[in-house]
Motif scaffolding. Structure first.
Motif, short mmCIF file in Angstrom:
data_model
loop_
_atom_site.label_atom_id
_atom_site.label_comp_id
_atom_site.label_asym_id
_atom_site.label_seq_id
_atom_site.Cartn_x
_atom_site.Cartn_y
_atom_site.Cartn_z
N MET A 62 12.94 5.92 2.19
CA MET A 62 14.11 5.62 1.39
C MET A 62 14.10 4.47 0.31
SD MET A 62 17.30 6.74 1.76
CE MET A 62 18.60 6.64 2.92
N LEU A 63 13.26 3.41 0.69
CA LEU A 63 12.89 2.44 -0.40
C LEU A 63 12.07 2.94 -1.54
CD1 LEU A 63 12.57 -0.24 -1.40
CD2 LEU A 63 10.71 -0.82 0.13
N PHE A 64 11.09 3.87 -1.00
CA PHE A 64 10.15 4.14 -2.11
C PHE A 64 10.74 5.60 -2.92
CE2 PHE A 64 6.28 3.14 0.71
CZ PHE A 64 6.56 1.54 0.48
N LEU B 179 -4.27 2.26 -7.70
CA LEU B 179 -3.23 2.54 -8.76
C LEU B 179 -2.09 1.92 -8.90
CD1 LEU B 179 -3.34 6.46 -8.46
CD2 LEU B 179 -4.49 5.04 -9.85
N SER B 180 -1.29 1.63 -7.83
CA SER B 180 0.08 0.89 -7.78
C SER B 180 -0.07 -0.36 -7.66
CB SER B 180 0.88 1.66 -6.66
OG SER B 180 1.19 2.85 -6.94
N HIS B 181 -1.28 -0.99 -7.25
CA HIS B 181 -1.64 -2.39 -7.02
C HIS B 181 -0.61 -3.28 -6.22
CE1 HIS B 181 0.34 -2.18 -11.09
NE2 HIS B 181 1.02 -3.29 -10.74
N GLY C 43 7.47 -9.13 9.62
CA GLY C 43 7.19 -8.32 8.49
C GLY C 43 8.00 -6.96 8.53
N THR C 44 7.43 -5.74 8.44
CA THR C 44 8.23 -4.66 8.40
C THR C 44 7.91 -3.59 9.64
OG1 THR C 44 6.53 -3.54 7.10
CG2 THR C 44 8.43 -4.23 5.75
N GLY C 45 7.43 -4.42 10.83
CA GLY C 45 7.25 -3.81 11.89
C GLY C 45 8.53 -3.11 12.73
N LYS C 46 9.63 -3.28 12.30
CA LYS C 46 10.63 -2.49 12.88
C LYS C 46 11.00 -1.38 11.84
CE LYS C 46 12.52 -6.38 15.51
NZ LYS C 46 13.62 -7.48 15.39
N TRP C 47 10.38 -1.27 10.81
CA TRP C 47 10.76 0.00 10.00
C TRP C 47 10.25 0.98 10.40
CZ3 TRP C 47 11.32 -0.90 3.96
CH2 TRP C 47 11.71 -2.01 3.75
N LYS C 48 11.07 2.20 10.38
CA LYS C 48 10.73 3.55 10.55
C LYS C 48 10.19 4.22 9.37
CE LYS C 48 13.55 4.16 14.49
NZ LYS C 48 14.52 3.03 14.32
N VAL D 108 16.67 -3.05 -3.74
CA VAL D 108 15.60 -3.99 -4.32
C VAL D 108 15.61 -4.32 -5.69
CG1 VAL D 108 13.66 -3.80 -2.43
CG2 VAL D 108 13.78 -2.33 -4.51
N SER D 109 15.55 -5.33 -6.19
CA SER D 109 15.63 -6.00 -7.34
C SER D 109 14.03 -6.10 -8.19
CB SER D 109 16.54 -7.22 -7.71
OG SER D 109 16.10 -8.19 -6.59
N GLY D 110 14.30 -6.45 -9.44
CA GLY D 110 13.15 -7.22 -10.12
C GLY D 110 11.87 -6.68 -10.19
N ALA D 111 10.90 -7.14 -9.57
CA ALA D 111 9.46 -6.64 -9.67
C ALA D 111 9.23 -5.32 -8.78
CB ALA D 111 8.35 -7.79 -9.05
N MET D 112 9.97 -5.21 -7.54
CA MET D 112 9.97 -4.13 -6.82
C MET D 112 10.74 -3.20 -7.26
SD MET D 112 8.32 -3.11 -4.15
CE MET D 112 8.26 -1.38 -3.61
N ALA E 21 1.05 9.59 2.45
CA ALA E 21 -0.20 8.83 2.71
C ALA E 21 -0.20 7.29 2.60
CB ALA E 21 -1.22 9.33 1.66
N LEU E 22 0.67 6.94 1.39
CA LEU E 22 1.04 5.35 1.33
C LEU E 22 1.58 4.96 2.41
CD1 LEU E 22 1.13 2.84 -0.79
CD2 LEU E 22 3.27 3.63 -1.28
N ILE E 23 2.70 5.30 3.06
CA ILE E 23 3.54 4.93 4.05
C ILE E 23 2.27 4.89 5.38
CG2 ILE E 23 5.32 5.38 5.95
CD1 ILE E 23 7.11 6.78 3.45
N ILE F 202 8.32 -15.94 -7.69
CA ILE F 202 9.22 -15.08 -6.98
C ILE F 202 8.53 -14.93 -5.55
CG2 ILE F 202 10.51 -13.52 -8.40
CD1 ILE F 202 8.18 -11.77 -8.86
N THR F 203 9.36 -14.97 -4.70
CA THR F 203 9.22 -14.44 -3.21
C THR F 203 8.81 -13.10 -3.04
OG1 THR F 203 10.85 -16.46 -2.75
CG2 THR F 203 10.21 -14.97 -1.09
N VAL F 204 7.76 -12.80 -2.29
CA VAL F 204 7.30 -11.37 -2.03
C VAL F 204 7.18 -11.27 -0.53
CG1 VAL F 204 5.83 -9.48 -2.78
CG2 VAL F 204 5.92 -11.71 -4.36
#
Ligand code: HEC
Ligand code: HEC
Length: 299
Positions: A236-238, A181-183, A225-230, A249-253, A271-273, A213-215
């Motif tokens: 919060m981002l989502f 779905l969210s590709h 990567g996001t290894g330090k993210w809780k 976040v800007s643009g595409a995200m 489930a996504l996280i 763009i840089t992703v």
């Protein structure tokens, strides 16, 4: 003694009631509404020329890439300029095989490479939803791409290399959300010279994608990567688009957050996280390291 026992049983009773009340959330049936699938899959933002104030879903949004400029088509039920004369099987073929009713091949600027993985019920619900949207008369623009990239028949060979046809009923829900779905992986995975995803580097990010763009790398790698993210950082981002450092976040995200992750049910977002947390960690430095703060360089 009895009193304590009663207290225990009351607590147990409450717990049981609580569990029953919580059950619909935990054992929640997967949301199947066409609108939900439509939002999570981001159809509207690609198929609406917001910049040019174009009618909703009537296409015309430009995508500048290394291969040329693509324009999204009209997907409203208008019989002359949209998909009003399509049958359901035309739609299924477009989503699963990336082919138009006349059999020609689409370019992967349309992420059918993800939608192929949708299950039948979701494709059906999406179709019913699209058919209910207001028809808008707006002619499609032809793409501005040069040979050989403009040769649709070449896509047949490209698909042999890069189209992994679905559905994939064995996938866990988190993967289904991310890759049907969210590709998410269409943007977060680097691509080779022919524009196909390099799945050995899934989610490892890219300094420059075909749209220039840089992703970022979103595998659980601690350095790159996001290894330090809780979990809360992802949450919060989502939900509101805020990064751990307080930036948004800007643009595409930000589009992906507004049409997709922020509209997921809490269970789906979780489930996504969970899925992101189980990705293999890949070391790939994409983002420029923040410049070291040096004295005397204030603005
Ligand atoms: C990243 C942008 C993007 C997203 C997201 C996207 N599309 Fe598209 N879509 C395109 C482009 C570009 C084309 C044209 C492809 C081509 O000409 O080969 C296209 C083509 C199509 C077509 C073929 C129309 C025709 O006239 O032949 C259909 C149907 C379609 N998209 C439906 C959808 C649906 C439904 C969704 C959401 C599930 C969706 N698209 C999401 C960019 C997108
Ligand atoms: C259309 C391309 C695109 C799609 C689709 C997309 N992303 Fe992103 N994503 C980006 C870009 C570009 C950034 C960087 C945005 C910024 O920093 O302003 C980003 C940033 C992120 C970040 C923050 C990483 C960091 O280190 O700052 C995470 C996490 C993320 N995306 C996860 C996802 C997930 C999960 C999905 C699917 C639901 C997704 N993305 C879909 C392009 C995309």
């Amino acid at each position: 003694m009895y009193r304590n026992l009663n207290a225990v049983s009351i607590v147990m009773g409450l717990w049981a009631v609580g569990a029953v009340m919580a059950a619909p959330a935990n054992a929640q049936t997967v949301p199947r509404s066409g609108e939900y699938i439509f939002n999570l899959s981001g159809c509207e933002s690609c198929h609406t020329d917001k910049k040019g104030n174009g009618p909703r879903l009537a296409g015309g949004r430009a995508f500048k890439t290394d291969f040329g400029t693509f324009y999204s088509p009209n997907i409203t039920p208008d019989p002359n300029t949209g998909i009003g004369l399509w049958t359901y099987s035309d739609f299924v073929r477009a989503m699963r095989e990336g082919r138009s009713p006349d059999g020609s091949h689409y370019f992967p600027a349309f992420p059918y490479t993800s939608y192929t993985n949708m299950d039948d019920e979701d494709i059906k619900a999406l179709w019913e939803y699209l058919k209910r949207q207001p028809a808008q008369a707006q002619r499609n623009k032809s793409h501005d791409i040069s040979p050989p990239f403009s040769w649709r028949w070449l896509m047949r060979f490209w698909n042999v290399l890069y189209l992994d046809k679905g559905p994939k009923p064995e996938w866990p829900r988190g993967r289904y959300l991310a890759e049907a779905l969210s590709h998410c992986h269409e943007c977060h995975t680097p691509r080779g010279a022919l524009g196909g995803r390099d799945d050995g580097m899934a989610y490892a990010g890219t300094k420059r994608n075909p749209e220039g763009i840089t992703v970022p790398n979103i595998t659980p790698n601690k350095q790159t990567g996001t290894g330090k993210w809780k979990k809360g950082d992802f949450e919060m981002l989502f939900t509101i688009g805020m990064l751990p450092d307080g930036d948004f976040v800007s643009g595409a995200m930000s589009e992906s957050v507004s049409h997709s992750t922020s509209k997921m049910t809490a269970t789906d977002r979780e489930a996504l996280i969970e899925y992101l947390l189980t990705l293999p960690s890949i070391k790939n430095q994409v983002k420029a390291k923040k410049a070291p703060v040096s004295g005397g360089q204030e603005w």
